[in-house]
Design a protein around this motif. Structure first.
Motif, short mmCIF file in Angstrom:
data_model
loop_
_atom_site.label_atom_id
_atom_site.label_comp_id
_atom_site.label_asym_id
_atom_site.label_seq_id
_atom_site.Cartn_x
_atom_site.Cartn_y
_atom_site.Cartn_z
N ARG A 1 0.81 -1.22 0.00
CA ARG A 1 0.00 0.00 0.00
C ARG A 1 0.85 1.28 0.00
O ARG A 1 0.32 2.37 -0.04
CB ARG A 1 -0.92 0.02 1.22
CG ARG A 1 -1.92 -1.11 1.32
CD ARG A 1 -3.08 -0.93 0.36
NE ARG A 1 -3.86 0.24 0.64
CZ ARG A 1 -4.95 0.27 1.39
NH1 ARG A 1 -5.41 -0.85 1.93
NH2 ARG A 1 -5.60 1.39 1.58
N GLY A 2 2.15 1.15 0.08
CA GLY A 2 3.00 2.34 0.08
C GLY A 2 2.82 3.18 1.32
O GLY A 2 2.77 4.40 1.24
N ILE A 3 2.69 2.55 2.47
CA ILE A 3 2.50 3.28 3.73
C ILE A 3 3.82 3.91 4.15
O ILE A 3 4.85 3.25 4.16
CB ILE A 3 1.98 2.35 4.83
CG1 ILE A 3 0.63 1.76 4.42
CG2 ILE A 3 1.85 3.09 6.15
CD1 ILE A 3 0.11 0.71 5.36
N ARG A 4 3.76 5.21 4.50
CA ARG A 4 4.98 5.88 4.94
C ARG A 4 4.64 6.97 5.95
O ARG A 4 3.52 7.45 6.00
CB ARG A 4 5.75 6.44 3.76
CG ARG A 4 5.01 7.48 2.96
CD ARG A 4 5.73 7.76 1.64
NE ARG A 4 5.08 8.81 0.89
CZ ARG A 4 4.01 8.66 0.14
NH1 ARG A 4 3.43 7.48 0.04
NH2 ARG A 4 3.49 9.67 -0.51
N VAL A 5 5.63 7.34 6.73
CA VAL A 5 5.50 8.39 7.73
C VAL A 5 6.25 9.61 7.21
O VAL A 5 7.41 9.50 6.81
CB VAL A 5 6.08 7.94 9.09
CG1 VAL A 5 5.95 9.05 10.12
CG2 VAL A 5 5.42 6.66 9.57
N GLU B 1 -1.50 4.83 0.68
CA GLU B 1 -1.98 4.93 -0.71
C GLU B 1 -3.12 3.94 -0.91
O GLU B 1 -3.19 2.90 -0.27
CB GLU B 1 -0.84 4.65 -1.67
CG GLU B 1 0.26 5.67 -1.59
CD GLU B 1 1.43 5.36 -2.49
OE1 GLU B 1 1.37 4.37 -3.24
OE2 GLU B 1 2.41 6.12 -2.44
N GLY B 2 -4.01 4.28 -1.81
CA GLY B 2 -5.14 3.41 -2.13
C GLY B 2 -6.32 3.67 -1.22
O GLY B 2 -6.29 4.52 -0.33
N GLN B 3 -7.38 2.93 -1.44
CA GLN B 3 -8.61 3.11 -0.67
C GLN B 3 -8.52 2.43 0.67
O GLN B 3 -7.91 1.39 0.82
CB GLN B 3 -9.80 2.54 -1.44
CG GLN B 3 -10.10 3.30 -2.71
CD GLN B 3 -11.29 2.72 -3.43
OE1 GLN B 3 -11.79 1.67 -3.10
NE2 GLN B 3 -11.77 3.43 -4.45
N MET B 4 -9.18 3.04 1.65
CA MET B 4 -9.26 2.46 3.01
C MET B 4 -10.64 1.90 3.22
O MET B 4 -11.59 2.41 2.75
CB MET B 4 -8.96 3.52 4.06
CG MET B 4 -7.54 3.98 4.11
SD MET B 4 -6.39 2.75 4.65
CE MET B 4 -6.85 2.52 6.34
#
Length: 67
Positions: free
Chosen positions: A15-19, A64-67
């Protein structure tokens, strides 16, 4: 963090999760194996908040993307 937002660990990469933060230094990151929020580098309070009694570092979690 990953558990709090209802995702599974493999989704960190997918999902390309980043802080991210407003400063040029990125003080926080997501641990790839646990999904926990961790410090990415040394945080020097004296350097960041010399004249301020209450020191706050703000960051955002981007998914990124839908939750």
């Amino acid at each position: 963090v990953v558990k709090d937002i209802g995702l599974q660990l493999p989704e960190i990469r997918d999902r390309g999760i980043r802080v991210v933060s407003e400063s040029t230094s990125q003080y926080f990151a997501l641990h790839g194996k646990t999904g926990n929020l961790v410090t990415a580098e040394r945080i020097d309070r004296e350097q960041l908040c010399r004249l301020v009694e209450k020191c706050v570092l703000r960051c955002e979690l981007i998914v990124e993307g839908q939750m």
